[in-house]
Design a protein around this motif. Structure first.
Motif, PDB file in Angstrom:
ATOM      1  N   HIS A  36     -19.395  -8.537   5.576  1.00  0.00           N
ATOM      2  CA  HIS A  36     -19.943  -9.897   5.712  1.00  0.00           C
ATOM      3  C   HIS A  36     -21.175 -10.053   4.825  1.00  0.00           C
ATOM      4  N   TYR A  37     -22.065  -9.078   4.873  1.00  0.00           N
ATOM      5  CA  TYR A  37     -23.304  -9.193   4.104  1.00  0.00           C
ATOM      6  C   TYR A  37     -23.118  -8.831   2.629  1.00  0.00           C
ATOM      7  N   ARG A  38     -21.994  -8.200   2.320  1.00  0.00           N
ATOM      8  CA  ARG A  38     -21.716  -7.890   0.916  1.00  0.00           C
ATOM      9  C   ARG A  38     -20.973  -9.028   0.212  1.00  0.00           C
ATOM     10  N   PHE A  39     -20.015  -9.657   0.919  1.00  0.00           N
ATOM     11  CA  PHE A  39     -19.157 -10.646   0.272  1.00  0.00           C
ATOM     12  C   PHE A  39     -19.338 -12.075   0.782  1.00  0.00           C
ATOM     13  N   THR A  40     -19.329 -12.247   2.100  1.00  0.00           N
ATOM     14  CA  THR A  40     -19.285 -13.599   2.664  1.00  0.00           C
ATOM     15  C   THR A  40     -20.647 -14.272   2.685  1.00  0.00           C
ATOM     16  N   PHE A  41     -21.651 -13.612   3.244  1.00  0.00           N
ATOM     17  CA  PHE A  41     -22.971 -14.217   3.385  1.00  0.00           C
ATOM     18  C   PHE A  41     -23.581 -14.676   2.059  1.00  0.00           C
ATOM     19  N   PRO A  42     -23.473 -13.897   0.965  1.00  0.00           N
ATOM     20  CA  PRO A  42     -24.060 -14.354  -0.297  1.00  0.00           C
ATOM     21  C   PRO A  42     -23.513 -15.697  -0.780  1.00  0.00           C
ATOM     22  N   ALA A  43     -22.277 -16.025  -0.386  1.00  0.00           N
ATOM     23  CA  ALA A  43     -21.674 -17.284  -0.811  1.00  0.00           C
ATOM     24  C   ALA A  43     -22.396 -18.487  -0.207  1.00  0.00           C
ATOM     25  N   TYR A  95       0.805  -1.225   0.000  1.00  0.00           N
ATOM     26  CA  TYR A  95       0.000   0.000   0.000  1.00  0.00           C
ATOM     27  C   TYR A  95       0.839   1.278   0.000  1.00  0.00           C
ATOM     28  N   ASP A  96       2.136   1.151  -0.140  1.00  0.00           N
ATOM     29  CA  ASP A  96       3.021   2.324  -0.214  1.00  0.00           C
ATOM     30  C   ASP A  96       2.812   3.283   0.958  1.00  0.00           C
ATOM     31  N   GLY A  97       2.599   2.722   2.128  1.00  0.00           N
ATOM     32  CA  GLY A  97       2.485   3.539   3.328  1.00  0.00           C
ATOM     33  C   GLY A  97       1.116   4.122   3.588  1.00  0.00           C
ATOM     34  N   VAL A  98       0.179   4.013   2.653  1.00  0.00           N
ATOM     35  CA  VAL A  98      -1.180   4.539   2.845  1.00  0.00           C
ATOM     36  C   VAL A  98      -2.062   3.383   3.313  1.00  0.00           C
ATOM     37  N   VAL A  99      -2.189   3.238   4.622  1.00  0.00           N
ATOM     38  CA  VAL A  99      -2.865   2.061   5.159  1.00  0.00           C
ATOM     39  C   VAL A  99      -4.175   2.373   5.881  1.00  0.00           C
ATOM     40  N   ASP A 100      -4.488   3.646   6.068  1.00  0.00           N
ATOM     41  CA  ASP A 100      -5.660   4.017   6.860  1.00  0.00           C
ATOM     42  C   ASP A 100      -6.970   3.506   6.260  1.00  0.00           C
ATOM     43  N   ALA A 101      -7.027   3.398   4.943  1.00  0.00           N
ATOM     44  CA  ALA A 101      -8.289   3.041   4.287  1.00  0.00           C
ATOM     45  C   ALA A 101      -8.384   1.558   3.936  1.00  0.00           C
ATOM     46  N   ILE A 102      -7.467   0.730   4.451  1.00  0.00           N
ATOM     47  CA  ILE A 102      -7.493  -0.699   4.124  1.00  0.00           C
ATOM     48  C   ILE A 102      -8.732  -1.345   4.740  1.00  0.00           C
ATOM     49  N   ASP A 103      -9.490  -2.035   3.943  1.00  0.00           N
ATOM     50  CA  ASP A 103     -10.648  -2.784   4.425  1.00  0.00           C
ATOM     51  C   ASP A 103     -10.266  -4.264   4.404  1.00  0.00           C
ATOM     52  N   TYR A 104      -9.901  -4.793   5.565  1.00  0.00           N
ATOM     53  CA  TYR A 104      -9.432  -6.171   5.655  1.00  0.00           C
ATOM     54  C   TYR A 104     -10.545  -7.184   5.400  1.00  0.00           C
ATOM     55  N   ASP A 105     -11.777  -6.721   5.326  1.00  0.00           N
ATOM     56  CA  ASP A 105     -12.899  -7.627   5.117  1.00  0.00           C
ATOM     57  C   ASP A 105     -13.380  -7.639   3.676  1.00  0.00           C
ATOM     58  N   ASP A 106     -12.631  -6.986   2.804  1.00  0.00           N
ATOM     59  CA  ASP A 106     -12.898  -6.980   1.369  1.00  0.00           C
ATOM     60  C   ASP A 106     -11.924  -7.957   0.711  1.00  0.00           C
ATOM     61  N   PRO A 107     -12.376  -8.814  -0.193  1.00  0.00           N
ATOM     62  CA  PRO A 107     -11.467  -9.753  -0.858  1.00  0.00           C
ATOM     63  C   PRO A 107     -10.291  -9.072  -1.554  1.00  0.00           C
TER      64      PRO A 107
END
Length: 221
Positions: free
Chosen positions: A171-178, A52-64
């Motif tokens: 969860h409801y956007r990515f995981t649950f639909p699976a 991320y080249d040092g820009v980590v504030d906006a990382i969404d660890y729950d997005d694939p």
């Protein structure tokens, strides 16, 4: 104990954070045999912070998108060809990929476990059997709180802020639909012993029963 094409049989097991995926996988390894099962932890494939080249504030660890999907795909491919891999390891306290790796030897059964194991379309051609662990939201949150505070040294308010801000929406956007694309859905009854957040032995056996029945029909156990 192989897939129809004669290669190792890949089982992907998903569910929300705190659903009990790791508990089920550990129990499956015991039943299948540690010498016949290889486990891939999806968490190891989080991009390192250097990505991320040092820009980590906006990382969404729950997005694939937070996962290095191509490397994961190639590692599964290698295992299916009978080749060992060096699986990356995630350091939860540092919130970064570790410099260490875990050597994973090929095995007749490959178990891929993670919240996005069924949410990355690129992986679907490699997967032979898809399992979703369906666990009540309140129980999953209780498990996540206990794990992150006691095992990973995090603050309760921080855990709740992350859960409400990114974990639950993703969860409801990515995981649950699976769940609706899975070959098998198993329900965590949410009936642990008082004061414990893990499934009881009896509940775990009931969760394993339909998996083992299906694997037996494939000649895998």
């Amino acid at each position: 104990m192989q897939s129809k094409d004669g290669r190792p049989f890949v089982i992907a097991l998903s569910g929300g954070s705190g659903s009990g995926k790791s508990t089920v996988v550990d129990a499956l390894v015991e039943r299948i045999g540690a010498d016949r099962a290889a486990v891939i932890s999806e968490d190891g494939y989080y991009w390192p912070l250097s990505h991320y080249d040092g820009v980590v504030d906006a990382i969404d660890y729950d997005d694939p998108a937070a996962k290095e999907v191509l490397r994961l795909y190639r590692d599964i491919e290698h295992l299916k060809r009978g080749e060992a891999i060096d699986m990356p390891v995630y350091d939860y306290k540092a919130h970064d990929r570790s410099t260490a790796v875990c050597r994973v030897e090929p095995a007749p059964v490959i178990l891929l476990e993670g919240i996005h194991a069924l949410s990355m379309p690129q992986l679907m051609p490699l997967i032979d059997f898809r399992i979703y662990v369906d666990t009540p939201d309140d129980l999953r949150l209780a498990r996540r709180l206990r794990r992150d505070v006691l095992e990973r040294g995090r603050d309760v308010d921080d855990v709740l802020a992350q859960y409400l801000g990114t974990v639950r929406p993703a969860h409801y956007r990515f995981t649950f639909p699976a769940k609706f694309q899975a070959d098998l859905v198993i329900a965590d009854e949410g009936l642990p012993a008082y004061g414990d957040v893990k499934p009881s032995e009896a509940a775990l056996e009931r969760m394993l029963a339909p998996i083992l029945e299906r694997l037996s029909s494939y000649g895998l156990v």
